[in-house]
Write a protein that holds these residues in place. Structure first.
Motif, PDB file in Angstrom:
ATOM      1  N   MET A   1      29.335  54.687  41.261  1.00 59.63           N
ATOM      2  CA  MET A   1      29.903  53.501  41.895  1.00 59.63           C
ATOM      3  C   MET A   1      31.373  53.387  41.498  1.00 59.63           C
ATOM      4  SD  MET A   1      28.591  49.560  41.720  1.00 59.63           S
ATOM      5  CE  MET A   1      29.395  48.307  42.686  1.00 59.63           C
ATOM      6  N   THR A   2      32.264  53.306  42.475  1.00 64.31           N
ATOM      7  CA  THR A   2      33.695  53.269  42.210  1.00 64.31           C
ATOM      8  C   THR A   2      34.127  51.859  41.848  1.00 64.31           C
ATOM      9  OG1 THR A   2      34.021  55.038  43.803  1.00 64.31           O
ATOM     10  CG2 THR A   2      35.958  53.788  43.150  1.00 64.31           C
ATOM     11  N   ALA A   3      34.839  51.707  40.731  1.00 72.10           N
ATOM     12  CA  ALA A   3      35.321  50.407  40.302  1.00 72.10           C
ATOM     13  C   ALA A   3      36.569  50.033  41.093  1.00 72.10           C
ATOM     14  CB  ALA A   3      35.621  50.419  38.810  1.00 72.10           C
ATOM     15  N   MET A   4      36.616  48.785  41.537  1.00 77.12           N
ATOM     16  CA  MET A   4      37.770  48.299  42.286  1.00 77.12           C
ATOM     17  C   MET A   4      38.868  47.899  41.320  1.00 77.12           C
ATOM     18  SD  MET A   4      37.023  48.570  45.453  1.00 77.12           S
ATOM     19  CE  MET A   4      38.250  47.512  46.213  1.00 77.12           C
ATOM     20  N   LEU A   5      40.098  48.352  41.598  1.00 75.34           N
ATOM     21  CA  LEU A   5      41.224  47.965  40.769  1.00 75.34           C
ATOM     22  C   LEU A   5      41.573  46.507  41.011  1.00 75.34           C
ATOM     23  CD1 LEU A   5      43.541  51.075  41.215  1.00 75.34           C
ATOM     24  CD2 LEU A   5      42.135  50.506  39.226  1.00 75.34           C
ATOM     25  N   PRO A   6      41.883  45.754  39.954  1.00 75.54           N
ATOM     26  CA  PRO A   6      42.238  44.344  40.145  1.00 75.54           C
ATOM     27  C   PRO A   6      43.574  44.221  40.865  1.00 75.54           C
ATOM     28  CG  PRO A   6      42.620  45.011  37.868  1.00 75.54           C
ATOM     29  CD  PRO A   6      41.908  46.164  38.545  1.00 75.54           C
ATOM     30  N   LEU A   7      43.709  43.159  41.646  1.00 77.16           N
ATOM     31  CA  LEU A   7      44.961  42.909  42.351  1.00 77.16           C
ATOM     32  C   LEU A   7      46.047  42.538  41.350  1.00 77.16           C
ATOM     33  CD1 LEU A   7      43.717  40.787  45.379  1.00 77.16           C
ATOM     34  CD2 LEU A   7      44.625  43.096  45.472  1.00 77.16           C
ATOM     35  N   PRO A   8      47.323  42.841  41.670  1.00 77.65           N
ATOM     36  CA  PRO A   8      48.414  42.368  40.824  1.00 77.65           C
ATOM     37  C   PRO A   8      48.386  40.853  40.694  1.00 77.65           C
ATOM     38  CG  PRO A   8      49.204  44.002  42.394  1.00 77.65           C
ATOM     39  CD  PRO A   8      47.795  43.679  42.791  1.00 77.65           C
ATOM     40  N   LEU A   9      48.946  40.352  39.609  1.00 73.92           N
ATOM     41  CA  LEU A   9      48.856  38.922  39.322  1.00 73.92           C
ATOM     42  C   LEU A   9      49.412  38.071  40.457  1.00 73.92           C
ATOM     43  CD1 LEU A   9      48.159  36.695  37.321  1.00 73.92           C
ATOM     44  CD2 LEU A   9      50.421  36.985  36.288  1.00 73.92           C
ATOM     45  N   LEU A  10      50.587  38.440  40.979  1.00 71.13           N
ATOM     46  CA  LEU A  10      51.190  37.636  42.041  1.00 71.13           C
ATOM     47  C   LEU A  10      50.379  37.706  43.334  1.00 71.13           C
ATOM     48  CD1 LEU A  10      54.990  38.375  41.511  1.00 71.13           C
ATOM     49  CD2 LEU A  10      53.660  36.406  40.735  1.00 71.13           C
ATOM     50  N   LYS A  11      49.653  38.820  43.553  1.00 69.72           N
ATOM     51  CA  LYS A  11      48.841  38.945  44.758  1.00 69.72           C
ATOM     52  C   LYS A  11      47.623  38.022  44.721  1.00 69.72           C
ATOM     53  CE  LYS A  11      50.761  42.405  47.150  1.00 69.72           C
ATOM     54  NZ  LYS A  11      51.115  42.342  48.588  1.00 69.72           N
ATOM     55  N   ARG A  12      47.232  37.595  43.525  1.00 72.01           N
ATOM     56  CA  ARG A  12      46.055  36.732  43.417  1.00 72.01           C
ATOM     57  C   ARG A  12      46.357  35.286  43.797  1.00 72.01           C
ATOM     58  NH1 ARG A  12      44.222  38.623  37.323  1.00 72.01           N
ATOM     59  NH2 ARG A  12      44.637  40.853  37.623  1.00 72.01           N
ATOM     60  N   VAL A  13      47.631  34.914  43.831  1.00 68.62           N
ATOM     61  CA  VAL A  13      47.999  33.552  44.180  1.00 68.62           C
ATOM     62  C   VAL A  13      47.878  33.367  45.694  1.00 68.62           C
ATOM     63  CG1 VAL A  13      49.803  31.801  44.048  1.00 68.62           C
ATOM     64  CG2 VAL A  13      49.568  33.490  42.222  1.00 68.62           C
ATOM     65  N   ARG A  14      47.196  32.339  46.103  1.00 69.40           N
ATOM     66  CA  ARG A  14      46.987  32.095  47.535  1.00 69.40           C
ATOM     67  C   ARG A  14      48.274  31.627  48.200  1.00 69.40           C
ATOM     68  NH1 ARG A  14      41.224  28.792  47.624  1.00 69.40           N
ATOM     69  NH2 ARG A  14      39.935  30.461  46.697  1.00 69.40           N
ATOM     70  N   PRO A  15      48.434  31.915  49.505  1.00 67.60           N
ATOM     71  CA  PRO A  15      49.627  31.436  50.215  1.00 67.60           C
ATOM     72  C   PRO A  15      49.779  29.918  50.167  1.00 67.60           C
ATOM     73  CG  PRO A  15      48.507  33.126  51.495  1.00 67.60           C
ATOM     74  CD  PRO A  15      47.619  32.822  50.331  1.00 67.60           C
ATOM     75  N   SER A  16      48.666  29.189  50.216  1.00 64.51           N
ATOM     76  CA  SER A  16      48.753  27.725  50.151  1.00 64.51           C
ATOM     77  C   SER A  16      49.319  27.282  48.807  1.00 64.51           C
ATOM     78  CB  SER A  16      47.367  27.115  50.370  1.00 64.51           C
ATOM     79  OG  SER A  16      46.433  27.617  49.424  1.00 64.51           O
ATOM     80  N   THR A  17      48.980  28.003  47.742  1.00 65.30           N
ATOM     81  CA  THR A  17      49.517  27.665  46.420  1.00 65.30           C
ATOM     82  C   THR A  17      51.014  27.916  46.363  1.00 65.30           C
ATOM     83  OG1 THR A  17      47.383  28.252  45.440  1.00 65.30           O
ATOM     84  CG2 THR A  17      49.275  28.096  43.958  1.00 65.30           C
ATOM     85  N   TRP A  18      51.462  29.055  46.947  1.00 65.67           N
ATOM     86  CA  TRP A  18      52.892  29.321  46.988  1.00 65.67           C
ATOM     87  C   TRP A  18      53.632  28.225  47.757  1.00 65.67           C
ATOM     88  CZ3 TRP A  18      54.938  32.252  43.632  1.00 65.67           C
ATOM     89  CH2 TRP A  18      54.335  33.444  43.218  1.00 65.67           C
ATOM     90  N   THR A  19      53.041  27.755  48.848  1.00 74.05           N
ATOM     91  CA  THR A  19      53.676  26.701  49.639  1.00 74.05           C
ATOM     92  C   THR A  19      53.767  25.407  48.842  1.00 74.05           C
ATOM     93  OG1 THR A  19      52.705  27.718  51.618  1.00 74.05           O
ATOM     94  CG2 THR A  19      53.599  25.508  51.853  1.00 74.05           C
ATOM     95  N   ALA A  20      52.692  25.072  48.123  1.00 66.66           N
ATOM     96  CA  ALA A  20      52.718  23.862  47.297  1.00 66.66           C
ATOM     97  C   ALA A  20      53.753  23.977  46.183  1.00 66.66           C
ATOM     98  CB  ALA A  20      51.325  23.610  46.708  1.00 66.66           C
ATOM     99  N   LEU A  21      53.847  25.168  45.575  1.00 68.08           N
ATOM    100  CA  LEU A  21      54.857  25.370  44.532  1.00 68.08           C
ATOM    101  C   LEU A  21      56.265  25.237  45.109  1.00 68.08           C
ATOM    102  CD1 LEU A  21      53.299  28.390  42.579  1.00 68.08           C
ATOM    103  CD2 LEU A  21      53.477  26.008  41.809  1.00 68.08           C
TER     104      LEU A  21
END
Length: 419
Positions: A1-21
């Motif tokens: 079973m292939t392990a999925m690489l975690p997303l970069p930290l900034l990629k984990r932030v949702r677009p709605s969160t960026w808009t609120a920030l």
């Protein structure tokens, strides 16, 4: 079973969160501009009359509530989210006492414009851009009608940032669409290449086996009454070749029936890759066995090895064997001769193959791959030429001046392989 690489930290932030920030950053900047910071003699911007009053603070809070509401809707209802964010920018601008919507109040709208243009259909992105520009024009128009001062130049700069945000988002959307189309096209090409490879393998193996069966059957028919033992041996060879051919056909047809063959990570080498369903691949190590089988069927194959025999890349090894097999099969089926010669020359930078015979030739050859009997185009020479071309090699086939037929192929070997 292939392990999925975690997303970069900034990629984990949702677009709605960026808009609120972005909204929060704009509000903080608005207040800082109206305070006398350390080292300043006075505030950069004079605060409006109602800026610090309860009604001004209530309007700021109402604008923030509208902005956060719009951020919550951004993922599912982008047009409605844009409407609330634009309303928030207007409401939060009112207590500032300025003649235009400042960039700080429009920063969240710019972020939302980028998100909508990058993730939604082009039509939705254009609607969002029209709403943003329309709000800016409407704000100035209302102030002009009321006889208030307007900041046209500053508003043009804000409109420019909105257009740039949309352009960047639209470019991101187009790049993503292109990448997806390229991935789908590569996957389709990989499937097609795999099916063509299976078809080539089927042609090569079946054509050779049928040629051997035909020879053995003819020999058995001639000696069945005078030499029953030899006839029995020929029939046994026919049975063995037939069973092997049927087994190979079952494996290949099973692979062709797969609706979605599993594609490798890279498409390179697909034309000569070894599917598990097709069994072990054949290579130059099997040439001697091919020669023995063909000789037993009545056409003597003399194999000559030149140079040092060394390991080769799988794709070159398989292609070389298939070219030899197809050429020998053509000798068996078309040449009308009792012998042929196979020469394999392994050098440092290339592998040379030559198959010659002294068979009959009627002279009807146009150099484009027509069958040796001149009755139309066969797939054997086309397949050999294709195998050599896929490996950036050279291939030639044609009648010899002294009689017979010659097939030659040169396959480049990467430097350092097998050293």
């Amino acid at each position: 079973m292939t392990a999925m690489l975690p997303l970069p930290l900034l990629k984990r932030v949702r677009p709605s969160t960026w808009t609120a920030l972005a909204w929060g950053a704009g509000m903080v900047f608005t207040f800082l501009m109206r305070l006398r910071l350390p080292g300043e003699e006075a505030a950069t911007v004079m605060a409006g009359v109602v800026f610090y009053r309860w009604d001004g603070l209530v309007m700021m809070a109402a604008g923030t509530a509208l902005a956060l509401w719009g951020c919550g809707l951004l993922a599912h209802r982008p047009v409605a989210a844009m409407g609330r964010l634009l309303a928030a920018s207007v409401v939060a601008t009112t207590p500032l006492g300025v003649g235009e919507i400042p960039l700080a109040q429009f920063l969240a709208v710019d972020v939302a414009l980028y998100v909508v243009a990058a993730t939604r259909p082009r039509r939705t992105g254009l609607v969002a851009l029209a709403m943003a520009l329309g709000t800016l024009v409407g704000y100035l128009t209302v102030r002009l009608v009321c006889g208030w001062n307007v900041g046209t130049s500053a508003e043009l700069a804000v409109a420019m940032t909105a257009a740039i945000a949309w352009l960047i988002g639209n470019s991101t959307h187009q790049a993503r669409e292109y990448a997806e189309k390229s991935r789908v096209q590569e996957a389709a090409q990989a499937v097609t290449a795999e099916r063509l490879r299976i078809a080539r393998e089927m042609h090569d193996s079946v054509a050779h086996s049928i040629g051997i069966i035909a020879l053995q059957a003819g020999a058995a028919a001639r000696v069945i009454e005078t030499q029953p033992v030899a006839a029995r041996e020929a029939l046994g060879s026919i049975e063995t070749a037939g069973r092997e051919t049927l087994a190979g056909l079952r494996r290949m047809l099973g692979a062709l029936r797969q609706a979605e063959p599993e594609l490798p990570e890279h498409a390179e080498g697909l034309a000569y890759g070894d599917s598990a369903s097709l069994g072990p691949a054949l290579g130059l190590a099997d040439v001697e066995r091919l020669a023995a089988t063909t000789t037993a069927a009545g056409v003597r194959v003399e194999v000559r090895w030149h140079g040092e025999r060394r390991p080769l890349p799988p794709e070159i090894d398989i292609a070389a064997y298939r070219i030899i097999q197809e050429a020998v099969t053509n000798v068996v089926r078309h040449a009308g001769t009792r012998s042929c010669r196979v020469s394999v020359d392994s050098r440092t930078d290339e592998l040379s193959i030559e198959i010659t015979d002294d068979g009959r030739w009627d002279g009807r050859w146009d150099g484009r791959g027509h069958g040796r009997s001149g009755k139309g185009q066969g797939w054997g020479l086309v397949g050999m030429r294709e195998r050599a071309a896929l490996l950036h090699g050279d291939f030639s086939a044609g009648p010899r001046p002294e009689g017979g037929f010659r097939v030659t192929a040169r396959l480049p070997v990467p430097v350092g392989v097998g050293a």
